[in-house]
Write a protein that holds these residues in place. Structure first.
Motif, PDB file in Angstrom:
ATOM      1  N   GLN A 203       0.807  -1.215   0.000  1.00 37.21           N
ATOM      2  CA  GLN A 203       0.000   0.000   0.000  1.00 37.21           C
ATOM      3  C   GLN A 203       0.841   1.266   0.000  1.00 37.21           C
ATOM      4  OE1 GLN A 203      -1.749  -0.736   4.101  1.00 37.21           O
ATOM      5  NE2 GLN A 203      -1.707   1.482   4.115  1.00 37.21           N
ATOM      6  N   ILE A 204       0.220   2.338  -0.448  1.00 39.08           N
ATOM      7  CA  ILE A 204       0.896   3.623  -0.565  1.00 39.08           C
ATOM      8  C   ILE A 204       1.507   4.024   0.776  1.00 39.08           C
ATOM      9  CG2 ILE A 204      -1.237   4.921  -0.129  1.00 39.08           C
ATOM     10  CD1 ILE A 204      -0.152   7.007  -2.168  1.00 39.08           C
ATOM     11  N   GLY A 205       2.760   4.432   0.729  1.00 36.30           N
ATOM     12  CA  GLY A 205       3.469   4.873   1.928  1.00 36.30           C
ATOM     13  C   GLY A 205       4.437   3.857   2.504  1.00 36.30           C
ATOM     14  N   GLU A 206       4.306   2.609   2.111  1.00 34.58           N
ATOM     15  CA  GLU A 206       5.193   1.599   2.686  1.00 34.58           C
ATOM     16  C   GLU A 206       6.660   1.891   2.350  1.00 34.58           C
ATOM     17  OE1 GLU A 206       2.445  -2.430   3.116  1.00 34.58           O
ATOM     18  OE2 GLU A 206       4.084  -2.384   1.661  1.00 34.58           O
ATOM     19  N   LEU A 207       7.499   1.783   3.380  1.00 31.75           N
ATOM     20  CA  LEU A 207       8.941   1.959   3.251  1.00 31.75           C
ATOM     21  C   LEU A 207       9.574   0.971   4.218  1.00 31.75           C
ATOM     22  CD1 LEU A 207      11.529   3.393   2.338  1.00 31.75           C
ATOM     23  CD2 LEU A 207      11.046   5.177   4.026  1.00 31.75           C
ATOM     24  N   GLU A 208      10.278  -0.007   3.689  1.00 32.92           N
ATOM     25  CA  GLU A 208      10.677  -1.152   4.503  1.00 32.92           C
ATOM     26  C   GLU A 208      12.163  -1.455   4.351  1.00 32.92           C
ATOM     27  OE1 GLU A 208       6.412  -3.395   3.628  1.00 32.92           O
ATOM     28  OE2 GLU A 208       7.996  -3.223   2.125  1.00 32.92           O
ATOM     29  N   THR A 258      -0.402 -14.849  13.094  1.00 32.95           N
ATOM     30  CA  THR A 258       0.744 -14.037  13.495  1.00 32.95           C
ATOM     31  C   THR A 258       0.775 -12.736  12.702  1.00 32.95           C
ATOM     32  OG1 THR A 258       2.125 -15.289  11.920  1.00 32.95           O
ATOM     33  CG2 THR A 258       2.219 -15.957  14.235  1.00 32.95           C
ATOM     34  N   THR A 259       1.475 -11.747  13.266  1.00 32.83           N
ATOM     35  CA  THR A 259       1.585 -10.450  12.614  1.00 32.83           C
ATOM     36  C   THR A 259       2.842  -9.750  13.099  1.00 32.83           C
ATOM     37  OG1 THR A 259       0.360  -8.410  12.100  1.00 32.83           O
ATOM     38  CG2 THR A 259       0.269  -9.178  14.371  1.00 32.83           C
ATOM     39  N   GLY A 260       3.153  -8.589  12.501  1.00 35.70           N
ATOM     40  CA  GLY A 260       4.291  -7.798  12.961  1.00 35.70           C
ATOM     41  C   GLY A 260       5.597  -8.561  12.899  1.00 35.70           C
ATOM     42  N   MET A 333      21.712   4.171   6.951  1.00 37.87           N
ATOM     43  CA  MET A 333      20.310   4.544   7.107  1.00 37.87           C
ATOM     44  C   MET A 333      19.921   5.808   6.351  1.00 37.87           C
ATOM     45  SD  MET A 333      18.040   2.687   8.566  1.00 37.87           S
ATOM     46  CE  MET A 333      16.800   3.821   9.165  1.00 37.87           C
ATOM     47  N   HIS A 334      20.906   6.569   5.894  1.00 40.23           N
ATOM     48  CA  HIS A 334      20.555   7.768   5.121  1.00 40.23           C
ATOM     49  C   HIS A 334      19.786   7.413   3.856  1.00 40.23           C
ATOM     50  CE1 HIS A 334      24.378   6.485   3.254  1.00 40.23           C
ATOM     51  NE2 HIS A 334      23.950   7.061   2.155  1.00 40.23           N
ATOM     52  N   ILE A 335      19.949   6.178   3.356  1.00 41.17           N
ATOM     53  CA  ILE A 335      19.232   5.809   2.136  1.00 41.17           C
ATOM     54  C   ILE A 335      17.738   5.629   2.405  1.00 41.17           C
ATOM     55  CG2 ILE A 335      21.356   4.756   1.274  1.00 41.17           C
ATOM     56  CD1 ILE A 335      20.175   2.029   1.578  1.00 41.17           C
ATOM     57  N   VAL A 336      17.402   5.215   3.635  1.00 41.23           N
ATOM     58  CA  VAL A 336      15.998   5.143   4.051  1.00 41.23           C
ATOM     59  C   VAL A 336      15.488   6.547   4.356  1.00 41.23           C
ATOM     60  CG1 VAL A 336      14.387   4.203   5.760  1.00 41.23           C
ATOM     61  CG2 VAL A 336      16.315   2.814   4.971  1.00 41.23           C
ATOM     62  N   THR A 349       2.217   9.760   3.984  1.00 42.74           N
ATOM     63  CA  THR A 349       2.643   9.320   5.314  1.00 42.74           C
ATOM     64  C   THR A 349       3.462   8.040   5.190  1.00 42.74           C
ATOM     65  OG1 THR A 349       0.659  10.248   6.324  1.00 42.74           O
ATOM     66  CG2 THR A 349       1.886   8.607   7.611  1.00 42.74           C
ATOM     67  N   PRO A 350       4.763   8.081   5.543  1.00 39.52           N
ATOM     68  CA  PRO A 350       5.567   6.859   5.449  1.00 39.52           C
ATOM     69  C   PRO A 350       5.083   5.797   6.436  1.00 39.52           C
ATOM     70  CG  PRO A 350       6.961   8.815   5.605  1.00 39.52           C
ATOM     71  CD  PRO A 350       5.569   9.242   5.947  1.00 39.52           C
ATOM     72  N   ILE A 351       4.965   4.580   5.951  1.00 32.27           N
ATOM     73  CA  ILE A 351       4.607   3.441   6.800  1.00 32.27           C
ATOM     74  C   ILE A 351       5.849   2.560   6.889  1.00 32.27           C
ATOM     75  CG2 ILE A 351       3.051   1.484   7.124  1.00 32.27           C
ATOM     76  CD1 ILE A 351       1.087   2.914   5.196  1.00 32.27           C
ATOM     77  N   ILE A 352       6.590   2.732   7.974  1.00 31.36           N
ATOM     78  CA  ILE A 352       7.850   1.998   8.132  1.00 31.36           C
ATOM     79  C   ILE A 352       7.592   0.801   9.024  1.00 31.36           C
ATOM     80  CG2 ILE A 352      10.241   2.128   8.914  1.00 31.36           C
ATOM     81  CD1 ILE A 352      10.176   5.110   8.254  1.00 31.36           C
ATOM     82  N   LYS A 353       7.678  -0.371   8.453  1.00 28.82           N
ATOM     83  CA  LYS A 353       7.339  -1.592   9.172  1.00 28.82           C
ATOM     84  C   LYS A 353       8.105  -2.768   8.574  1.00 28.82           C
ATOM     85  CE  LYS A 353       3.270  -2.554   6.288  1.00 28.82           C
ATOM     86  NZ  LYS A 353       3.839  -3.716   5.613  1.00 28.82           N
ATOM     87  N   PRO A 354       8.217  -3.857   9.322  1.00 27.28           N
ATOM     88  CA  PRO A 354       8.924  -5.014   8.774  1.00 27.28           C
ATOM     89  C   PRO A 354       8.125  -5.691   7.670  1.00 27.28           C
ATOM     90  CG  PRO A 354       7.923  -5.581  10.884  1.00 27.28           C
ATOM     91  CD  PRO A 354       7.739  -4.099  10.697  1.00 27.28           C
ATOM     92  N   ILE A 355       8.834  -6.186   6.667  1.00 29.35           N
ATOM     93  CA  ILE A 355       8.194  -6.968   5.606  1.00 29.35           C
ATOM     94  C   ILE A 355       7.950  -8.373   6.128  1.00 29.35           C
ATOM     95  CG2 ILE A 355       8.402  -7.824   3.239  1.00 29.35           C
ATOM     96  CD1 ILE A 355      10.611  -5.738   2.802  1.00 29.35           C
ATOM     97  N   ARG A 356       6.732  -8.830   6.020  1.00 28.82           N
ATOM     98  CA  ARG A 356       6.442 -10.220   6.387  1.00 28.82           C
ATOM     99  C   ARG A 356       6.608 -11.075   5.120  1.00 28.82           C
ATOM    100  NH1 ARG A 356       4.727 -11.645  11.064  1.00 28.82           N
ATOM    101  NH2 ARG A 356       3.428 -13.370  10.302  1.00 28.82           N
ATOM    102  N   GLY A 357       7.820 -11.071   4.632  1.00 24.07           N
ATOM    103  CA  GLY A 357       8.188 -11.781   3.419  1.00 24.07           C
ATOM    104  C   GLY A 357       9.591 -11.358   3.063  1.00 24.07           C
ATOM    105  N   GLY A 358       9.903 -11.421   1.780  1.00 24.43           N
ATOM    106  CA  GLY A 358      11.224 -11.014   1.328  1.00 24.43           C
ATOM    107  C   GLY A 358      11.107 -10.368  -0.041  1.00 24.43           C
TER     108      GLY A 358
END
Length: 412
Positions: A203-208, A258-260, A333-336, A349-358
């Motif tokens: 979804q829009i905003g995801e940054l992982e 499971t989540t997160g 981390m400057h690249i993020v 709005t950036p959504i910074i969260k872990p990817i539940r995948g690869g």
């Protein structure tokens, strides 16, 4: 950016079948991936990209030269051309729903296939927007043809607007990401970027910049077939042993519960008869210590059951697949931060969260190319209910342009 032009480009890509095959060791795993690669090769040349190369492994690379009079880091953008074998990608018939009203979207009236916000509530984020769906009989392929569309569209826009200043940009479209091989033949040295971004989020905003540590496990159980009327003390039913093995793994530690940051064991395929049964698992955890513990747990279950059975009937083979990119991205981390800053500048709005995948980025980060992941805009990947808002594809394209410009400014 012209939304209709971008929609037309996306539709052109998704109607090319590029499903990959997990059971074929060839590279790429399906010949049909070449069809889209060759279309893209010509298109990149037509829009004016430089150094367009399609290699023998179906990796397509190209360059957008710098238009600055000073040196800045070379950055890259990556997407994959294949679609998941989880659901058919043949004969995709996209449907465009303009000015979405927040109600059910009937994908296929004849088969009563409905995309409903009562089940997929993310849809309600996109009221008033243009939603692209399937006809309910295939996946859509926004994973990751939305990412491909965004990269091509951003490069075209930068070429058409030379007043936007940027450094050298490299792009690459990879095969076989969906079967875990997308980065295997990626030539990082040839690519020549200091860092890159995969356009492969949802979804829009995801940054992982965190993803699972991942392994695949094959559990083989050997049985013995005997006529059931004379089987007492002789028959060994491998399926019964398999069911016991399954029951010994934690019942709450599965994908659907499971989540997160929570890891899991996922039984995704099985085949069996009395004499032989095989279970196919994937093992996932963000934490490396917990990941190692999961693998040991599965091995110990087999060991204990073999001891109880009095025979070595259960064999477990575990193979690591990829690791958490956080270890490689955190030192840079400057690249993020650059991507986050661009999104904020655009009102996303950036959504910074872990990817539940690869993603390809996880493997590329370990090959020396730090590679966070940015949203491509789609939802419900790998199935008939996949959709993408056209506005999200446009926004992701604009984020690419913004990052290119921001890097030029940051390193002036």
């Amino acid at each position: 950016m012209n939304k209709q032009h971008i929609i037309d480009r996306f539709i052109k890509y998704v109607t090319v079948d590029t499903e990959s095959d997990p059971n074929n060791p060839a590279f790429p795993s399906t010949e049909k991936q070449w069809d889209l690669a060759r279309i893209l090769e010509q298109e990149l040349k037509d829009i004016g990209m430089s150094e367009v190369t399609l290699d023998e492994n179906c990796y397509l690379m190209a360059t957008l030269p710098s238009n600055l009079d000073y040196e800045v880091p070379t950055i890259g953008f990556v997407a994959h051309i294949d679609t998941s074998p989880d659901f058919t990608g043949a004969n995709v018939k996209p449907q465009i729903h303009e000015n979405y009203d927040g109600q059910d979207i009937v994908l296929n009236a004849e088969e009563n296939i409905v995309l409903s916000p009562s089940y997929f509530d993310d849809l309600l984020q996109y009221k008033g927007q243009t939603i692209i769906t399937t006809d309910g009989t295939t996946l859509l392929g926004a994973d990751d043809k939305a990412g491909v569309t965004e990269i091509v569209s951003a490069m075209e826009y930068l070429l058409q607007n030379p007043q936007i200043k940027h450094g050298k940009i490299r792009i690459c479209f990879t095969p076989d990401e969906e079967v875990g091989k997308g980065a295997h033949m990626f030539d990082v040295e040839k690519f020549g970027a200091e860092w890159a971004y995969t356009m492969d989020g949802s979804q829009i905003g995801e940054l992982e910049y965190e993803n699972f540590n991942a392994a695949g496990a094959k559990v083989h159980i050997q049985g013995k077939i005997v006529h059931p009327g004379y089987a007492k003390g002789k028959m060994v039913n491998s399926m019964t042993i398999a069911s016991e093995f399954i029951s010994k793994l934690p019942k709450e530690e599965v994908p659907e519960r499971t989540t997160g940051y929570e890891g899991f064991f996922h039984l995704h395929h099985m085949e069996g008869a009395v004499e032989s049964t095989t279970l196919h698992y994937i093992i996932r955890d963000h934490d490396m210590d917990l990941f190692q513990q999961r693998k040991e747990f599965m091995l110990n279950v087999a060991k204990e059951m073999n001891e109880h059975l009095g025979k070595e009937l259960i064999e477990v083979q575990i193979k690591d697949q990829y690791f958490n990119m956080k270890e490689k991205v955190t030192p840079v981390m400057h690249i993020v931060d650059i991507a986050e800053e661009v999104m904020n500048d655009m009102g996303i709005t950036p959504i910074i969260k872990p990817i539940r995948g690869g993603t390809d980025g996880s493997q590329l980060s370990y090959k020396g190319l730090p590679c966070p992941n940015i949203f491509a805009g789609g939802h419900n990947f790998h199935g008939r209910y996949e959709y993408v808002p056209a506005e999200s594809i446009v926004k992701a394209s604009q984020v690419i342009v913004g990052i290119a410009e921001k890097v030029g400014q940051k390193f002036a």
